[in-house]
Design an enzyme around this catalytic site. Sequence first.
Site, short mmCIF file in Angstrom:
data_model
loop_
_atom_site.label_atom_id
_atom_site.label_comp_id
_atom_site.label_asym_id
_atom_site.label_seq_id
_atom_site.Cartn_x
_atom_site.Cartn_y
_atom_site.Cartn_z
N LYS A 1 14.70 0.67 3.95
CA LYS A 1 14.10 1.11 2.68
C LYS A 1 14.09 2.63 2.58
CE LYS A 1 11.93 1.31 -1.20
NZ LYS A 1 10.58 0.79 -1.46
N LEU B 1 0.83 -1.20 0.00
CA LEU B 1 0.00 0.00 0.00
C LEU B 1 0.87 1.26 0.00
CD1 LEU B 1 -2.62 -1.34 2.56
CD2 LEU B 1 -2.95 -1.03 0.09
N PRO B 2 0.26 2.43 -0.22
CA PRO B 2 1.06 3.65 -0.38
C PRO B 2 1.91 4.04 0.82
CG PRO B 2 -1.14 4.00 -1.26
CD PRO B 2 -1.16 2.68 -0.55
N LYS C 1 7.59 11.18 0.11
CA LYS C 1 7.11 10.55 1.35
C LYS C 1 8.22 9.73 2.00
CE LYS C 1 5.44 6.65 1.21
NZ LYS C 1 5.91 5.25 1.43
#
Length: 305
Positions: free
Chosen positions: A184, A78-79, A253
């Site tokens: 990440k 998911l985002p 983000k």
Amino acid sequence: MSTAKPKLTTGPITEIGFVGLGQMGQPMAALIAKAGYKLRVFDANPVAASTLAAHVPAMVCTTAADVAVGVQVYITMLPDGRAVQDVLIGSGKVAGVLAPGAIVADMSSSDPVGTRRLGEALAKRGVILVDAPVSGGVARAKDGTLSIMAGGDAEAIERLRPVFEKVGNKVFLTGPLGSGHAMKALNNYVSAAGLVAAAEALLVGRAFGLDPEVMTDVLNASTGRNNSTDVKLKQHILSGKFGTGFSVGLMAKDLVTASDLAEAVGAKALFARQCSGLWSEAARKLGPGADHTEIYRYLEERGKK
């Protein structure tokens, strides 16, 4: 008070749930289905799920909670971490459907601090959370050669390894829960910084009279080589395609996550904060859905002012 470690289920993994069938999730889910696992899927965009089911064996579910019925592994792609949390313990109510001993593998790019809190909440319900974000882009998602950064219980990760190996060719055990998401975010920080440096170098060189194609060849034969010079400059920037499948909004983000992580651990990461600000501004100017290689266009326009 610490929460007792949930007991893992035993026996082979046969049925997997997958939520989030975007540009990365769809090819990943397809590889899992082709490997012979029974696959249950859901996406907020019904077309994404039906498109997948038209090409591989997959049961399309009407809600994220329906995906959880009977599965031993539940994968989220998911985002961001807020979306993952909402699906699992918020409005999606997935945690209440998952069987005790099931494993949730969050392969999204989520906030590592939030991941640890989510892991505690799921453990109280007998569910094990592993964070396992991926790197490699859409092309490597399609051919199953992603790099996977797995954090959390080592036994759970080992149980997931056969599944991970269907979508990636490198699985790195990064440490405790949240460490995969931390890695990440930091990886994407380094990637984003390299792309900005390469783009600015092309703009400066072009203004001086250098050929950007020759510049790229020189960089790739020299110490300036990085992922962006190797697979983005000619392929997406100089060609004008800007089509990697990864948006400037998602990169921005991830950079906020990286700079917030530095602050959370008390580390001074001045360039990370500056880089994060630049990418956030680029996302506002270009629109969050623009391809992240369009940072070149942002830098070009900014240089004219």
